[in-house]
Motif scaffolding. Structure first.
Motif, PDB file in Angstrom:
ATOM      1  N   GLU A  48      18.236  27.688  -3.610  1.00  0.00           N
ATOM      2  CA  GLU A  48      16.899  27.435  -4.156  1.00  0.00           C
ATOM      3  C   GLU A  48      16.201  26.377  -3.303  1.00  0.00           C
ATOM      4  OE1 GLU A  48      13.820  27.997  -5.748  1.00  0.00           O
ATOM      5  OE2 GLU A  48      15.220  28.782  -7.248  1.00  0.00           O
ATOM      6  N   SER A  49      14.891  26.539  -3.148  1.00  0.00           N
ATOM      7  CA  SER A  49      14.103  25.527  -2.443  1.00  0.00           C
ATOM      8  C   SER A  49      12.959  25.058  -3.328  1.00  0.00           C
ATOM      9  CB  SER A  49      13.545  26.085  -1.126  1.00  0.00           C
ATOM     10  OG  SER A  49      12.649  27.151  -1.385  1.00  0.00           O
ATOM     11  N   TYR A  50      12.563  23.827  -3.124  1.00  0.00           N
ATOM     12  CA  TYR A  50      11.440  23.278  -3.886  1.00  0.00           C
ATOM     13  C   TYR A  50      10.657  22.341  -2.978  1.00  0.00           C
ATOM     14  CZ  TYR A  50       8.773  20.309  -7.056  1.00  0.00           C
ATOM     15  OH  TYR A  50       7.756  19.617  -7.659  1.00  0.00           O
ATOM     16  N   ILE A  51       9.367  22.567  -2.886  1.00  0.00           N
ATOM     17  CA  ILE A  51       8.479  21.696  -2.113  1.00  0.00           C
ATOM     18  C   ILE A  51       7.538  21.012  -3.085  1.00  0.00           C
ATOM     19  CG2 ILE A  51       6.820  21.521  -0.228  1.00  0.00           C
ATOM     20  CD1 ILE A  51       9.548  22.542   0.641  1.00  0.00           C
ATOM     21  N   HIS A  52       7.568  19.689  -3.118  1.00  0.00           N
ATOM     22  CA  HIS A  52       6.730  18.950  -4.056  1.00  0.00           C
ATOM     23  C   HIS A  52       5.274  18.980  -3.604  1.00  0.00           C
ATOM     24  CE1 HIS A  52       6.047  16.234  -7.337  1.00  0.00           C
ATOM     25  NE2 HIS A  52       5.503  15.332  -6.548  1.00  0.00           N
ATOM     26  N   ALA A  53       4.367  18.814  -4.557  1.00  0.00           N
ATOM     27  CA  ALA A  53       2.930  18.814  -4.278  1.00  0.00           C
ATOM     28  C   ALA A  53       2.617  17.816  -3.167  1.00  0.00           C
ATOM     29  CB  ALA A  53       2.156  18.453  -5.539  1.00  0.00           C
ATOM     30  N   GLY A  54       1.850  18.261  -2.185  1.00  0.00           N
ATOM     31  CA  GLY A  54       1.533  17.409  -1.041  1.00  0.00           C
ATOM     32  C   GLY A  54       2.411  17.705   0.159  1.00  0.00           C
TER      33      GLY A  54
END
Length: 219
Positions: free
Chosen positions: A64-70
């Protein structure tokens, strides 16, 4: 009237069943503190099976990947289950996404759990706490207890599974995983993760845009 349940009773029930902390507390309250009835209560809800499944082999799963806002913080996570069928289930994907978000939100987390923390890190933390000025004037036995408490707190901060879940602080990530094990019916393990922070380790220039343009004109 709500029955007062001791932390020790909750811990005992949790060890017996592998169910989440809050689930154990609720079961004890509903059964007036009767542990045997609480175990039965949890089994009826399907929450007492996580501990029994913890030893099963997990060879499937997903990354799983997650990119935070910004787009300045990113996380990649490998989470495993027993079968490809479960790996495709929406509940499993939701769990993976929640854990990846948790890692992004907890910059101090470096390890999956406390047993995975290297002994060298634990020794270093003990040395740091033992050398602090605020404990020098205390008796040796008191110093030892203070250092132990502070080190344990620090190890909990470093451990992913011991973090309070950001979407429900009443449970830990370990509890969240156990709840999903109970629902899905398979062992689930977080295998590894990595956190990316934009520019981490690089020396940032303080030069502003106008200075950069001026330098370009000169050259």
């Amino acid at each position: 009237m709500t029955v007062e349940i001791s932390a020790q009773c909750v811990k005992e029930l949790r060890i017996m069943t592998g169910a989440g902390m809050m689930d154990c507390k609720k079961a004890l309250q509903q059964t007036n503190g009767d542990i045997d009835k609480a175990v039965e209560n949890l089994r009826q809800k399907g929450l007492a099976s996580a501990n029994k499944k913890s030893g099963r082999r997990t060879a499937e799963g997903l990354i799983e990947s997650y990119i935070h806002a910004g787009s300045k913080i990113g996380v990649m996570l490998e989470i495993n289950c027993e079968t490809d069928f479960v790996a495709r289930r929406s509940e499993f994907h939701d769990l993976a996404k929640n854990i990846a978000m948790q890692i992004a939100a907890c910059p101090q987390v470096e390890y999956i759990d406390i047993p995975s923390i290297p002994q060298s890190v634990i020794i270093e933390e003990k040395q740091i706490e033992s050398g602090k000025d605020d404990i020098f004037d205390k008796p040796a036995n008191v110093q030892e207890k203070i250092v132990e408490g502070r080190v344990n707190k620090r190890l909990n901060e470093l451990s992913l599974l011991d973090q309070a879940f950001i979407r429900n602080p009443d449970i830990t990530i370990r509890d969240l995983i156990n709840e999903n094990i109970a629902v899905i019916g398979e062992n689930i393990q977080v295998r590894r993760f990595v956190r990316f922070i934009l520019g981490e380790g690089l020396e940032k220039s303080n030069q502003n845009f106008s200075e950069e343009v001026a330098n370009m004109i000169k050259s």
